[in-house]
Design a protein around this motif. Structure first.
Motif, PDB file in Angstrom:
ATOM      1  N   PHE A 235       0.825  -1.203   0.000  1.00  0.00           N
ATOM      2  CA  PHE A 235       0.000   0.000   0.000  1.00  0.00           C
ATOM      3  C   PHE A 235       0.861   1.256   0.000  1.00  0.00           C
ATOM      4  O   PHE A 235       1.895   1.306   0.661  1.00  0.00           O
ATOM      5  CB  PHE A 235      -0.919   0.011   1.226  1.00  0.00           C
ATOM      6  CG  PHE A 235      -2.030  -0.967   1.111  1.00  0.00           C
ATOM      7  CD1 PHE A 235      -3.183  -0.648   0.425  1.00  0.00           C
ATOM      8  CD2 PHE A 235      -1.903  -2.223   1.658  1.00  0.00           C
ATOM      9  CE1 PHE A 235      -4.203  -1.561   0.290  1.00  0.00           C
ATOM     10  CE2 PHE A 235      -2.922  -3.143   1.532  1.00  0.00           C
ATOM     11  CZ  PHE A 235      -4.073  -2.814   0.844  1.00  0.00           C
ATOM     12  N   PRO A 236       0.428   2.260  -0.740  1.00  0.00           N
ATOM     13  CA  PRO A 236       1.186   3.507  -0.778  1.00  0.00           C
ATOM     14  C   PRO A 236       0.989   4.299   0.515  1.00  0.00           C
ATOM     15  O   PRO A 236      -0.135   4.439   0.982  1.00  0.00           O
ATOM     16  CB  PRO A 236       0.576   4.257  -1.965  1.00  0.00           C
ATOM     17  CG  PRO A 236      -0.815   3.723  -2.074  1.00  0.00           C
ATOM     18  CD  PRO A 236      -0.771   2.313  -1.593  1.00  0.00           C
ATOM     19  N   THR A 237       2.064   4.759   1.107  1.00  0.00           N
ATOM     20  CA  THR A 237       1.931   5.623   2.278  1.00  0.00           C
ATOM     21  C   THR A 237       2.353   7.050   1.959  1.00  0.00           C
ATOM     22  O   THR A 237       2.515   7.858   2.847  1.00  0.00           O
ATOM     23  CB  THR A 237       2.756   5.093   3.465  1.00  0.00           C
ATOM     24  OG1 THR A 237       4.069   4.818   3.012  1.00  0.00           O
ATOM     25  CG2 THR A 237       2.160   3.844   4.041  1.00  0.00           C
ATOM     26  N   SER A 402     -13.745  -1.824 -12.346  1.00  0.00           N
ATOM     27  CA  SER A 402     -13.780  -1.320 -10.962  1.00  0.00           C
ATOM     28  C   SER A 402     -12.425  -0.814 -10.520  1.00  0.00           C
ATOM     29  O   SER A 402     -12.320   0.141  -9.764  1.00  0.00           O
ATOM     30  CB  SER A 402     -14.235  -2.420 -10.001  1.00  0.00           C
ATOM     31  OG  SER A 402     -15.489  -2.876 -10.354  1.00  0.00           O
ATOM     32  N   ASN A 403     -11.388  -1.496 -11.006  1.00  0.00           N
ATOM     33  CA  ASN A 403     -10.047  -1.100 -10.619  1.00  0.00           C
ATOM     34  C   ASN A 403      -9.742   0.327 -11.079  1.00  0.00           C
ATOM     35  O   ASN A 403      -9.029   1.075 -10.425  1.00  0.00           O
ATOM     36  CB  ASN A 403      -9.048  -2.070 -11.225  1.00  0.00           C
ATOM     37  CG  ASN A 403      -7.779  -2.137 -10.427  1.00  0.00           C
ATOM     38  OD1 ASN A 403      -7.679  -1.510  -9.381  1.00  0.00           O
ATOM     39  ND2 ASN A 403      -6.822  -2.887 -10.892  1.00  0.00           N
ATOM     40  N   MET A 406     -10.732   3.728  -8.910  1.00  0.00           N
ATOM     41  CA  MET A 406      -9.877   4.330  -7.883  1.00  0.00           C
ATOM     42  C   MET A 406      -9.312   5.651  -8.391  1.00  0.00           C
ATOM     43  O   MET A 406      -8.666   5.685  -9.445  1.00  0.00           O
ATOM     44  CB  MET A 406      -8.686   3.414  -7.578  1.00  0.00           C
ATOM     45  CG  MET A 406      -9.028   2.182  -6.797  1.00  0.00           C
ATOM     46  SD  MET A 406      -9.444   2.582  -5.118  1.00  0.00           S
ATOM     47  CE  MET A 406     -11.203   2.446  -5.230  1.00  0.00           C
ATOM     48  N   PRO A 407      -9.535   6.746  -7.651  1.00  0.00           N
ATOM     49  CA  PRO A 407      -8.997   8.032  -8.114  1.00  0.00           C
ATOM     50  C   PRO A 407      -7.463   8.054  -8.096  1.00  0.00           C
ATOM     51  O   PRO A 407      -6.857   8.775  -8.863  1.00  0.00           O
ATOM     52  CB  PRO A 407      -9.552   9.046  -7.116  1.00  0.00           C
ATOM     53  CG  PRO A 407     -10.567   8.329  -6.322  1.00  0.00           C
ATOM     54  CD  PRO A 407     -10.294   6.879  -6.420  1.00  0.00           C
ATOM     55  N   ALA A 408      -6.869   7.269  -7.207  1.00  0.00           N
ATOM     56  CA  ALA A 408      -5.406   7.271  -7.109  1.00  0.00           C
ATOM     57  C   ALA A 408      -4.869   5.998  -7.736  1.00  0.00           C
ATOM     58  O   ALA A 408      -5.234   4.893  -7.337  1.00  0.00           O
ATOM     59  CB  ALA A 408      -4.965   7.361  -5.657  1.00  0.00           C
ATOM     60  N   ILE A 413      -2.813  -0.177  -8.019  1.00  0.00           N
ATOM     61  CA  ILE A 413      -1.736  -1.163  -8.150  1.00  0.00           C
ATOM     62  C   ILE A 413      -1.759  -2.135  -6.983  1.00  0.00           C
ATOM     63  O   ILE A 413      -1.639  -3.347  -7.157  1.00  0.00           O
ATOM     64  CB  ILE A 413      -0.372  -0.439  -8.212  1.00  0.00           C
ATOM     65  CG1 ILE A 413      -0.320   0.426  -9.459  1.00  0.00           C
ATOM     66  CG2 ILE A 413       0.759  -1.432  -8.215  1.00  0.00           C
ATOM     67  CD1 ILE A 413       0.899   1.298  -9.523  1.00  0.00           C
ATOM     68  N   SER A 414      -1.962  -1.594  -5.759  1.00  0.00           N
ATOM     69  CA  SER A 414      -1.998  -2.472  -4.586  1.00  0.00           C
ATOM     70  C   SER A 414      -3.111  -3.500  -4.744  1.00  0.00           C
ATOM     71  O   SER A 414      -2.925  -4.682  -4.454  1.00  0.00           O
ATOM     72  CB  SER A 414      -2.245  -1.684  -3.308  1.00  0.00           C
ATOM     73  OG  SER A 414      -1.771  -0.404  -3.406  1.00  0.00           O
ATOM     74  N   ILE A 415      -4.286  -3.021  -5.199  1.00  0.00           N
ATOM     75  CA  ILE A 415      -5.411  -3.946  -5.335  1.00  0.00           C
ATOM     76  C   ILE A 415      -5.059  -5.061  -6.302  1.00  0.00           C
ATOM     77  O   ILE A 415      -5.336  -6.232  -6.047  1.00  0.00           O
ATOM     78  CB  ILE A 415      -6.662  -3.203  -5.841  1.00  0.00           C
ATOM     79  CG1 ILE A 415      -7.039  -2.088  -4.881  1.00  0.00           C
ATOM     80  CG2 ILE A 415      -7.827  -4.153  -5.998  1.00  0.00           C
ATOM     81  CD1 ILE A 415      -8.169  -1.240  -5.386  1.00  0.00           C
ATOM     82  N   ARG A 416      -4.415  -4.701  -7.415  1.00  0.00           N
ATOM     83  CA  ARG A 416      -4.087  -5.724  -8.413  1.00  0.00           C
ATOM     84  C   ARG A 416      -3.204  -6.806  -7.823  1.00  0.00           C
ATOM     85  O   ARG A 416      -3.359  -7.983  -8.131  1.00  0.00           O
ATOM     86  CB  ARG A 416      -3.362  -5.075  -9.589  1.00  0.00           C
ATOM     87  CG  ARG A 416      -4.313  -4.433 -10.582  1.00  0.00           C
ATOM     88  CD  ARG A 416      -3.618  -3.367 -11.370  1.00  0.00           C
ATOM     89  NE  ARG A 416      -2.664  -3.872 -12.344  1.00  0.00           N
ATOM     90  CZ  ARG A 416      -1.886  -3.086 -13.060  1.00  0.00           C
ATOM     91  NH1 ARG A 416      -1.951  -1.787 -12.909  1.00  0.00           N
ATOM     92  NH2 ARG A 416      -1.048  -3.588 -13.926  1.00  0.00           N
ATOM     93  N   MET A 417      -2.257  -6.382  -6.969  1.00  0.00           N
ATOM     94  CA  MET A 417      -1.347  -7.381  -6.407  1.00  0.00           C
ATOM     95  C   MET A 417      -2.069  -8.275  -5.410  1.00  0.00           C
ATOM     96  O   MET A 417      -1.898  -9.488  -5.397  1.00  0.00           O
ATOM     97  CB  MET A 417      -0.165  -6.681  -5.731  1.00  0.00           C
ATOM     98  CG  MET A 417       0.732  -5.978  -6.718  1.00  0.00           C
ATOM     99  SD  MET A 417       2.263  -5.445  -5.979  1.00  0.00           S
ATOM    100  CE  MET A 417       1.768  -3.990  -5.112  1.00  0.00           C
ATOM    101  N   ILE A 418      -2.893  -7.650  -4.557  1.00  0.00           N
ATOM    102  CA  ILE A 418      -3.530  -8.433  -3.502  1.00  0.00           C
ATOM    103  C   ILE A 418      -4.607  -9.342  -4.076  1.00  0.00           C
ATOM    104  O   ILE A 418      -4.870 -10.417  -3.537  1.00  0.00           O
ATOM    105  CB  ILE A 418      -4.100  -7.487  -2.434  1.00  0.00           C
ATOM    106  CG1 ILE A 418      -2.958  -6.715  -1.808  1.00  0.00           C
ATOM    107  CG2 ILE A 418      -4.824  -8.241  -1.353  1.00  0.00           C
ATOM    108  CD1 ILE A 418      -3.406  -5.532  -1.050  1.00  0.00           C
ATOM    109  N   ARG A 419      -5.212  -8.916  -5.180  1.00  0.00           N
ATOM    110  CA  ARG A 419      -6.267  -9.726  -5.788  1.00  0.00           C
ATOM    111  C   ARG A 419      -5.786 -11.148  -6.076  1.00  0.00           C
ATOM    112  O   ARG A 419      -6.497 -12.113  -5.822  1.00  0.00           O
ATOM    113  CB  ARG A 419      -6.715  -9.057  -7.092  1.00  0.00           C
ATOM    114  CG  ARG A 419      -7.790  -9.817  -7.813  1.00  0.00           C
ATOM    115  CD  ARG A 419      -8.486  -8.920  -8.775  1.00  0.00           C
ATOM    116  NE  ARG A 419      -7.595  -8.408  -9.809  1.00  0.00           N
ATOM    117  CZ  ARG A 419      -7.645  -7.184 -10.294  1.00  0.00           C
ATOM    118  NH1 ARG A 419      -8.521  -6.335  -9.847  1.00  0.00           N
ATOM    119  NH2 ARG A 419      -6.816  -6.804 -11.236  1.00  0.00           N
TER     120      ARG A 419
END
Lengths: 505, 383
Positions: A235-237, A402-403, A406-408, A413-419
């Motif tokens: 996740f981006p911080t 749906s991906n 996301m506005p950001a 990218i995080s979602i794609r990896m965790i999926r």
């Protein structure tokens, strides 16, 4: 004072210093040395150095040459004062500094300043005549809005800071500059509003920027990776944006902006999970509509994260969850498909990722052929070939769309990896696997911090007063306090300002 | 052990709530119904009162801790060696508790969710996220609990509302049929499952709580109160919807309850989704049970970090949870017979004894003016 205590200080003989400078640049052909003689009689020899292409010296030269015959100069003035006289009377530019060491002069030259060396003076003048190629302020390509300002940052740091200053016209807006990158010596700047930003966070940003040890910084992504709290998290911080209005809004919430020269992407810290669901447009539109959009984004987040894994879990383990008629039709569709649902989903996901990557990197002219091929591999043809079931095509498509909600982009990218991990868990443990995966995800999110602030603020730890701008976006008239963790105490004194800044600029 | 970990009062309230309903709502209606049949809901109501009484006892006890955990308090009041023995007995209680909870979630999963999956696989999966939670530390765990809490509440609400049409009050009749001794036993069983494990939370409370201790106590009590209302509600729904006989027959009647949901042939078969409630609450319960074990052992052995013991502890936990109950019949029998005195001994008698000794010591100290110096020296050495 001894004449040469430091080998780095500028020689007082013009010839010595000139040759030193040329050697420092290894006789690079774009280092131009223009020698001039000022005044009559013996005259005062001087040399103007600059790097061709970085500095715009024609105005300066014109001014110097037109005054070459200045009678008040040279005759009266002693050589020691020559530098001061030149500085005070001859140079039309605003930014003039006196330099004493060679290191400073090379720095000034690489920055695009012109350097004036005078015979008999152990100092040099740097004249700010930097003139780089600038891209105009254009509409940002990554975060476009229907309603809202159309300007985006450019590659030039100074233009970017000015764009923000124009929105926040307040002397409390602080700008601090620095350098990073041992070879590239890239300009960095941090910006915050005194009295709103938490001084501890500002100090933390300064410290972390000072700790950067790297040869080159060519994009703010380098900085982001060097200063983020946890490199191992997907996740981006750190938030990045191309929009001056986003930066201005973040500054008003007490965040700190980090500008990096050479890129239109400005970093914002601390970045919280919630922030990646907020689009700038939320604040320019009706509050109720913005709230609905936010909820839609959360829904999309979960669809993008879980749709394929839920499909796998339900068709593999929990058929009882599907209504009977749908179950029969699904089973009929899957009859000819040779793979288990997991392999089917994995194939489709990978195909889509390939298509997407190709679409991004490919020259624009070939784009059309990609979309034709794309509809073939993720679509009717794939179904007809008996490789995948039609339901799977729908699942992969809705996931992909749906991906993009996301506005950001960084959160996408995080979602794609965790999926993919979720799909594996669903294939082995069904819904239990998904629940366990979500628990692990939640624990991980709760353990993250961004510059001292918990990533899941304001949900956990719960800050009731900050909920107003998370899932919901309540009307401006209701936003009476600044967000708590980042802001100073008290009521939102700047709230009316923010209202104007939000809707009119 | 670091004292820098800080939970808010709200977080401890949420944890107490989820902790006291984890496994309780899964298995207790069945146990109650087999003891007192249709009076199970009354036993649960009595359980609410007893629950609050015992929570009050724990809160009073915790006031004497003076910055120590329960394990620290044992050694403080009983001395290094006797206190150590007490602490070990208490650690046994938390370890057994954790493995029982893991057994239940594994058994529940293979009974209702994943019938063909081997139980060890589920145990390993579940224990691995417990390990992850403990590895990350108490604060992320508490924050995660705080985040999950609204979902649990929402789903419990949906479960209750969706079942209201099927409530048949006639199932409650005849009221108060069962003899008083069975009634008392049923209530005690409930307390042993729902309330007494809260003693393990004394490893967290009040040491790791920030802010006003009074507020922490209030939230603790509030969490316990809402938790007891939830298990009362589930017991009541089980009896009124399923009937006493069916409630007693099923091992996990609340899951069957969720299966009964059918609104207009449209909203039905949602039990697998509602199973999320049980997984979340059981996760919180197992995590804090096991935290009690790991943190207690860390303190007892004087280790620097709880992390050292997480991996070996988890391996033990997986293995022991596979053998703690040989089968379902054994688990039901054990929970209603042997477990009750065991829990009372570990979670009530042991702390009470420590409290008593501490109290007598304080009296003696008051009567003899010069404070014994070696006392404090030894205390600081022990803690």
């Amino acid at each position: 004072m001894p004449a040469q205590p430091n080998p780095d200080s500028i020689h007082s003989q013009l010839d010595d210093s000139l040759s030193h400078m040329k050697q420092a640049f290894g006789f690079s052909t774009d280092l131009i040395c223009r020698e001039l003689i000022l005044g009559r009689k013996p005259g005062c020899r001087m040399a103007l150095l600059y790097i061709d292409g970085l500095a715009q010296v024609s105005d300066l030269l014109q001014s110097l040459l037109s005054l070459l015959t200045n009678t008040g100069f040279a005759e009266g003035a002693a050589k020691e004062d020559a530098l001061q006289t030149v500085k005070r009377t001859l140079i039309p530019e605003g930014d003039v500094r006196e330099l004493e060491r060679y290191e400073e002069t090379t720095d000034a030259l690489t920055n695009g300043s012109a350097v004036l060396l005078l015979d008999g003076s152990a100092a040099a003048l740097s004249i700010g005549v930097a003139q780089t190629e600038k891209r105009g302020v254009e509409e940002p390509s990554t975060q476009s809005v229907i309603r809202g300002p159309r300007e985006g940052f450019t590659e030039t740091l100074r233009v970017n800071t000015a764009l923000v200053r124009r929105k926040v016209r307040n002397s409390r807006l602080r700008l601090e500059s620095g350098r990073a990158g041992q070879v590239t010596r890239t300009d960095l700047a941090i910006m915050y509003i005194e009295g709103i930003a938490d001084p501890a966070v500002v100090q933390e940003v300064r410290d972390r920027l000072n700790d950067i040890r790297i040869d080159g910084i060519l994009e703010s992504g380098y900085v982001e990776e060097m200063i983020q709290d946890s490199t191992r998290s997907p996740f981006p911080t750190v938030y990045n944006t191309e929009r001056p209005d986003s930066v201005a809004a973040a500054l008003l919430e007490g965040r700190v902006a980090i500008f990096v020269d050479g890129t239109p992407f400005v970093l914002l810290v601390p970045a919280l999970f919630m922030q990646f669901f907020q689009a700038p447009e939320d604040y320019y539109q009706r509050a109720d509509f913005a709230t609905l959009l936010r909820l839609l984004r959360f829904l999309s987040f979960f669809i993008a994260l879980l749709a394929p894994s839920l499909y796998i879990a339900v068709t593999t383990f929990h058929q009882e969850l599907i209504p009977t008629s749908l179950l029969i039709s699904l089973a009929g569709q899957r009859e000819g498909v040779p793979f288990p649902a997991f392999v089917e989903a994995l194939l489709m996901e990978i195909t889509f990722e390939i298509l997407r990557e190709a679409g991004v990197r490919m020259p624009k002219t070939i784009g059309q052929s990609v979309s034709i091929v794309g509809t073939l591999v993720i679509g009717e043809a794939a179904v007809n070939a008996g490789l995948v079931s039609p339901a799977m095509v729908i699942i992969v498509s809705i996931t992909a769309i749906s991906n993009f909600v996301m506005p950001a982009f960084s959160m996408g990218i995080s979602i794609r990896m965790i999926r993919l991990v979720m799909m594996g868990l669903a294939a082995s443990f069904g819904l239990l696997g998904i629940i366990v995966g979500l628990l692990a995800l939640l624990l991980h999110l709760c353990s993250l911090r961004s510059f001292g602030t918990s990533y899941m603020t304001p949900f956990a730890p719960l800050l009731m007063s900050n909920i107003k701008d998370t899932l919901l976006r309540i009307p401006w008239s209701g936003m009476l306090t600044r967000p708590k963790p980042a802001a100073g105490k008290g009521r939102n004194g700047g709230q009316p300002n923010r209202k104007k800044g939000g809707s009119s600029s | 052990m670091s004292r820098t970990v800080c939970l808010s009062a709200r977080q401890i309230g949420v944890i107490v709530l989820l902790y006291s309903i984890g496994t309780t709502i899964l298995i207790i209606p069945s146990g109650l119904a087999s003891d007192v049949k249709q009076d199970a809901w009354l036993a649960a109501l009595a359980g609410v009162v007893l629950n609050l009484a015992f929570v009050w006892y724990y809160l009073r006890l915790s006031r004497r801790f003076g910055g120590a955990t329960l394990i620290g308090y044992f050694r403080k009041s009983l001395g290094r060696w006797i206190g150590g023995v007490f602490a070990l007995l208490f650690l046994l209680f938390s370890f057994l508790g954790a493995s029982q909870v893991i057994y239940y979630i594994g058994d529940f999963s293979i009974t209702h969710i994943l019938p063909n999956t081997p139980m060890p696989a589920i145990h390993i999966l579940f224990v691995s996220i417990i390990a992850m939670g403990l590895w990350l530390g108490l604060e992320p765990l508490a924050r995660a609990a705080e985040l999950m809490f609204p979902f649990v509440l929402l789903m419990l609400f949906l479960l209750t509302v969706a079942l209201l049409p099927q409530v048949q009050l006639v199932n409650l009749l005849p009221v108060l049929e069962s003899p008083p001794p069975r009634f008392v036993k049923a209530s005690l069983t409930l307390i042993a499952t729902a309330t007494l494990p809260l003693a393990v939370l004394l490893m967290v409370f009040p040491v790791h709580i920030t802010g006003d201790p009074k507020k922490g106590e209030r939230m603790f009590l509030l969490g316990a109160l809402i938790g007891s209302i939830v298990f009362f509600l589930i017991s009541f729904l089980s009896i009124t919807v399923l009937g006493a006989r069916a409630t007693a027959v099923y091992l996990y009647p609340s899951y069957i309850l969720a299966r009964m949901i059918n609104i207009g042939d449209f909203l039905k078969r949602v039990e697998t989704i509602l199973a999320l409630i049980w997984y979340i609450t059981v996760y919180v319960k197992a995590s804090f049970y096991f935290y009690g074990f790991v943190a207690g052992l860390t303190e007892l052995l004087g280790l620097k970090s709880t992390r050292t013991l997480i991996l070996p502890g988890c391996i033990l936990l997986v293995l022991y949870s596979l053998v703690v109950y040989p089968d379902q019949a054994y688990s039901q029998l054990y929970d209603t017979t042997a477990y009750v005195p065991f829990a009372f001994f570990s979670a009530v008698v042991l702390p009470l004894f420590a409290w008593l000794v501490d109290w007598i010591r304080e009296k003696l100290r008051r009567s003899s003016p010069p404070p014994p110096a070696p006392e404090s020296a030894r205390r600081s050495g022990a803690s």
